[in-house]
Every structure is written in C-alpha cells, then in structure tokens.
Design a protein around this motif. Structure first.
Motif, PDB file in Angstrom:
ATOM      1  N   MET A   1     -58.475  65.097 -26.691  1.00 46.05           N
ATOM      2  CA  MET A   1     -59.915  65.556 -26.458  1.00 46.05           C
ATOM      3  C   MET A   1     -60.067  67.083 -25.708  1.00 46.05           C
ATOM      4  O   MET A   1     -60.994  67.770 -25.783  1.00 46.05           O
ATOM      5  CB  MET A   1     -60.964  64.578 -25.717  1.00 46.05           C
ATOM      6  CG  MET A   1     -60.871  63.242 -26.249  1.00 46.05           C
ATOM      7  SD  MET A   1     -61.861  62.202 -25.207  1.00 46.05           S
ATOM      8  CE  MET A   1     -62.007  60.630 -26.200  1.00 46.05           C
ATOM      9  N   LEU A   2     -58.932  67.333 -25.179  1.00 47.56           N
ATOM     10  CA  LEU A   2     -58.805  68.487 -24.486  1.00 47.56           C
ATOM     11  C   LEU A   2     -57.860  69.700 -25.120  1.00 47.56           C
ATOM     12  O   LEU A   2     -57.711  70.859 -24.711  1.00 47.56           O
ATOM     13  CB  LEU A   2     -58.300  68.318 -22.904  1.00 47.56           C
ATOM     14  CG  LEU A   2     -59.064  67.496 -22.096  1.00 47.56           C
ATOM     15  CD1 LEU A   2     -58.599  67.233 -20.815  1.00 47.56           C
ATOM     16  CD2 LEU A   2     -60.363  68.118 -21.817  1.00 47.56           C
TER      17      LEU A   2
ATOM     18  N   GLY B   1     -63.830  75.731 -19.370  1.00 47.07           N
ATOM     19  CA  GLY B   1     -64.944  75.382 -19.200  1.00 47.07           C
ATOM     20  C   GLY B   1     -65.609  74.360 -20.375  1.00 47.07           C
ATOM     21  O   GLY B   1     -66.835  73.959 -20.342  1.00 47.07           O
ATOM     22  N   GLU B   2     -64.493  74.230 -21.734  1.00 46.09           N
ATOM     23  CA  GLU B   2     -65.175  73.428 -22.628  1.00 46.09           C
ATOM     24  C   GLU B   2     -65.256  71.906 -22.649  1.00 46.09           C
ATOM     25  O   GLU B   2     -65.672  71.385 -23.411  1.00 46.09           O
ATOM     26  CB  GLU B   2     -64.711  73.957 -23.918  1.00 46.09           C
ATOM     27  CG  GLU B   2     -65.019  75.204 -24.426  1.00 46.09           C
ATOM     28  CD  GLU B   2     -64.278  75.687 -25.755  1.00 46.09           C
ATOM     29  OE1 GLU B   2     -64.879  76.656 -26.435  1.00 46.09           O
ATOM     30  OE2 GLU B   2     -63.275  75.297 -26.159  1.00 46.09           O
TER      31      GLU B   2
ATOM     32  N   ASP C   1     -51.472  70.512 -23.373  1.00 46.35           N
ATOM     33  CA  ASP C   1     -51.283  70.698 -24.730  1.00 46.35           C
ATOM     34  C   ASP C   1     -49.869  70.423 -24.923  1.00 46.35           C
ATOM     35  O   ASP C   1     -49.874  69.747 -26.247  1.00 46.35           O
ATOM     36  CB  ASP C   1     -51.407  72.258 -25.161  1.00 46.35           C
ATOM     37  CG  ASP C   1     -52.972  72.740 -25.073  1.00 46.35           C
ATOM     38  OD1 ASP C   1     -53.724  71.874 -25.167  1.00 46.35           O
ATOM     39  OD2 ASP C   1     -53.475  73.824 -25.303  1.00 46.35           O
ATOM     40  N   ARG C   2     -48.696  70.690 -24.351  1.00 45.64           N
ATOM     41  CA  ARG C   2     -47.316  70.225 -24.536  1.00 45.64           C
ATOM     42  C   ARG C   2     -47.348  68.673 -24.509  1.00 45.64           C
ATOM     43  O   ARG C   2     -46.462  68.256 -25.384  1.00 45.64           O
ATOM     44  CB  ARG C   2     -46.505  70.828 -23.483  1.00 45.64           C
ATOM     45  CG  ARG C   2     -46.316  72.392 -23.727  1.00 45.64           C
ATOM     46  CD  ARG C   2     -44.878  72.908 -22.595  1.00 45.64           C
ATOM     47  NE  ARG C   2     -45.362  72.704 -21.481  1.00 45.64           N
ATOM     48  CZ  ARG C   2     -45.830  73.607 -20.521  1.00 45.64           C
ATOM     49  NH1 ARG C   2     -46.254  74.751 -21.237  1.00 45.64           N
ATOM     50  NH2 ARG C   2     -46.204  73.408 -19.244  1.00 45.64           N
TER      51      ARG C   2
ATOM     52  N   GLU D   1     -58.478  71.050 -33.455  1.00 46.06           N
ATOM     53  CA  GLU D   1     -56.935  70.895 -33.557  1.00 46.06           C
ATOM     54  C   GLU D   1     -56.196  69.756 -33.309  1.00 46.06           C
ATOM     55  O   GLU D   1     -55.076  69.832 -33.885  1.00 46.06           O
ATOM     56  CB  GLU D   1     -56.427  72.225 -32.363  1.00 46.06           C
ATOM     57  CG  GLU D   1     -57.155  73.337 -32.657  1.00 46.06           C
ATOM     58  CD  GLU D   1     -58.422  73.904 -32.323  1.00 46.06           C
ATOM     59  OE1 GLU D   1     -59.161  72.952 -31.869  1.00 46.06           O
ATOM     60  OE2 GLU D   1     -59.214  75.095 -32.256  1.00 46.06           O
ATOM     61  N   ALA D   2     -56.666  69.052 -32.620  1.00 45.69           N
ATOM     62  CA  ALA D   2     -55.904  67.616 -32.633  1.00 45.69           C
ATOM     63  C   ALA D   2     -56.070  66.676 -33.541  1.00 45.69           C
ATOM     64  O   ALA D   2     -55.310  65.819 -33.643  1.00 45.69           O
ATOM     65  CB  ALA D   2     -56.379  67.087 -31.023  1.00 45.69           C
ATOM     66  N   ARG D   3     -57.070  66.576 -34.203  1.00 47.69           N
ATOM     67  CA  ARG D   3     -57.308  65.509 -34.757  1.00 47.69           C
ATOM     68  C   ARG D   3     -56.351  65.365 -36.293  1.00 47.69           C
ATOM     69  O   ARG D   3     -55.792  64.527 -36.438  1.00 47.69           O
ATOM     70  CB  ARG D   3     -58.965  65.969 -35.690  1.00 47.69           C
ATOM     71  CG  ARG D   3     -59.580  64.741 -36.372  1.00 47.69           C
ATOM     72  CD  ARG D   3     -61.116  64.912 -36.642  1.00 47.69           C
ATOM     73  NE  ARG D   3     -61.729  65.009 -35.412  1.00 47.69           N
ATOM     74  CZ  ARG D   3     -62.585  66.061 -35.047  1.00 47.69           C
ATOM     75  NH1 ARG D   3     -62.707  67.003 -35.867  1.00 47.69           N
ATOM     76  NH2 ARG D   3     -63.256  65.962 -34.107  1.00 47.69           N
TER      77      ARG D   3
END
Length: 303
Positions: free
Chosen positions: A142-143, A149-150, A166-167, A188-190
C-alpha cells in the motif's frame, strides 16, 4: 418494545426463553465488557485524538460503538415476558408464546441475501487450510513507490524509510488473496501481486490464515445482528482488535511512539513471529467462524 403481532413461525416458537434474570444478567455483563473495550476510543474521540491502530475498527467498519454495546440473545433463544428495551433491531422481534423471539421470516426477508453470502463465504473459508506465508506484505504494497505525504498514515515515520520499504516489496513474493486489502495496493504494487482478488471471487479466494479475513468475522457478525448473540459480536470485535495490532506492528510504520514494538517481517525472525501469531489467530477465528455458521443454520432451519 412493542413487538409486532405473532405470525406463523418456523423455529422461534421452539426456542427456549431466557427468564428475566438470565437475560438482564447477560445484558449487564455484555455492557460491562464492551464499555471496557470502548473506553480508550471514546475518551480519544471526545478529545479529538486520533489513533492509527485502534481507530481502524471504527473507521473502516460501519458498526458504531452504541451498536456494539447493544445486546441481543440471537437466533436460538427468546426472551420471556415479551418486553424489551427499545433500540436497534427491535423490529425483527415478534411475540411467541410466553415472550418474544427473533422473527426469522422477517429477518430473512430483509437480510436473507446477506445471510446467504455470509454462510457461503464462512463455510468455504472454514474448509480450507490456512496459508501462513503472506507476512503482512499487503501493508507494504500500500506504500510502494508513494511520494512523501501520500501514505494513509503520513504522520507516522517509516521504519526503513521509503526506499527501504520499496526494497522489501521488490524482494518478496506477494500473494495477497483478500480483495479489501488488495484494492488499496498502489498502482505500481498491484502487478506484483501473484493473485487478482475481486469482490466476486471472495468466496473462492479468502483463506483462514489471512488477517483481513479474520478481522472481517466482526463485520459478518454485526451484519447479521440481531440474529447473532451480543457476546459473539463482542468476541469477534475483540479478535479483530488484536489482529489489527499485529497487522500494524508488522507494517512499515514506526509505531514506537504508541508503545508498539515492530514485528520486522523483512527478517527471518520477524517472519517466524508473524506466522506464529497468524496461526494463533486462525485457531481463534475457527471457533468463532463455527459459531457464526451455527447462527446461519438456525436461520435456515426448516426452511
């Protein structure tokens, strides 16, 4: 309460009636228990103080504190004397010989579709083996690749920073099966998730090791209120609260300011700790799931 006049019933006339001492005693114990569970949240709400862990059960789920506090005997039991305090759910009661009980026909006319879905979902999940290998990576996904800030909890620092978070996502296999977790993945994660859960596939994909599927037992319990005994709704709430704590302790967020120690799922030790807690929660959930299925059976008996 002024229950509607008795109509032909299938099961309620055969249900035992709790005498006044029994049901007022159970109601009082339920109030005492729920008041203790709600004390911190209500205090913070009065003072405008947010809590990133404990507020979830009152923002993500729609059941309000006053509704959680309301006690019902549930399907399978009635109340002797025919008098109940006024409140939510009273329209689902009807007169039976010697007292009042849930009007199953009326309940199913309004919530039968929900009851059918919940029964099918719980039965399917109950028959599956728990998968304990997800390690709470949904919170990390989710991050993934978010700008400062998002994040949903942007006021909280990240234990490993944005690049470190992210890593972790990039170095792990992600197999999230729960739609209501997956739908919050970043764009980007989906694609990194090996599964594609949807609302329509929920009955096929939910599994008993999933923390979100376990927390959702609370949702299914309150959606079937007043057919679910108040004690069982509170049991599901308490389990969801405990699961939420693990969910956030295993997340990328640094919650040390709130007194939570991390479960560092990016390490071998953290993965083992997470899986062990997952297993314990799955065992607790199995018992509550069985009780909710019993409610569904009572609702459809003699149908």
């Amino acid at each position: 309460m002024n229950p509607r006049a008795a109509s032909p019933q299938r099961a309620p006339e055969r249900w035992p009636l709790l005498d006044r001492d029994d049901w007022t005693g159970r109601e009082a114990r339920h109030h005492q228990r729920v008041d203790a569970l709600l004390e911190g949240h209500l205090h913070r709400r009065r003072h405008g103080i947010a809590h990133p862990v404990e507020d979830f059960l009152f923002t993500y789920y729609s059941h309000r504190p006053a509704q959680l506090r309301r006690w019902h005997p549930g399907a399978g039991a009635g109340l002797a004397g025919g008098v109940l305090p006024a409140g939510p759910g009273e329209s689902f009661y009807t007169e039976v010989p010697g007292g009042v009980a849930l009007d199953v026909d009326r309940f199913l006319a309004k919530r039968g579709e929900t009851a059918s879905f919940v029964s099918s979902l719980l039965r399917a999940v109950h028959g599956r083996t728990a998968n304990l290998g997800c390690f709470g990576l949904h919170e990390w996904a989710m991050l993934y690749k978010l700008r400062p800030g998002e994040a949903r909890h942007s006021q909280l620092p990240l234990r490993l920073g944005a690049e470190g978070t992210d890593r972790v996502v990039e170095s792990h296999r992600i197999r999230c099966s729960h739609f209501d977790a997956y739908r919050f993945f970043t764009d980007e994660a989906r694609p990194r998730n090996e599964l594609r859960p949807t609302r329509d596939s929920q009955t096929r994909m939910d599994q008993p090791g999933c923390l979100h599927a376990t927390m959702d037992l609370y949702k299914w319990a309150y959606k079937l209120t007043p057919a679910v005994p108040g004690e069982l709704v509170a049991d599901c709430f308490e389990l969801a609260r405990d699961v939420r704590e693990l969910d956030m302790r295993a997340s990328p967020y640094d919650l040390s300011a709130y007194g939570y120690t991390p479960v560092p799922i990016e390490t071998r030790e953290g993965k083992a700790e997470y899986a062990a807690a997952q297993r314990r929660f799955a065992e607790r959930a199995s018992d509550l799931r069985s009780q909710l299925l019993r409610v569904c059976e009572l609702l459809t008996a003699d149908a």
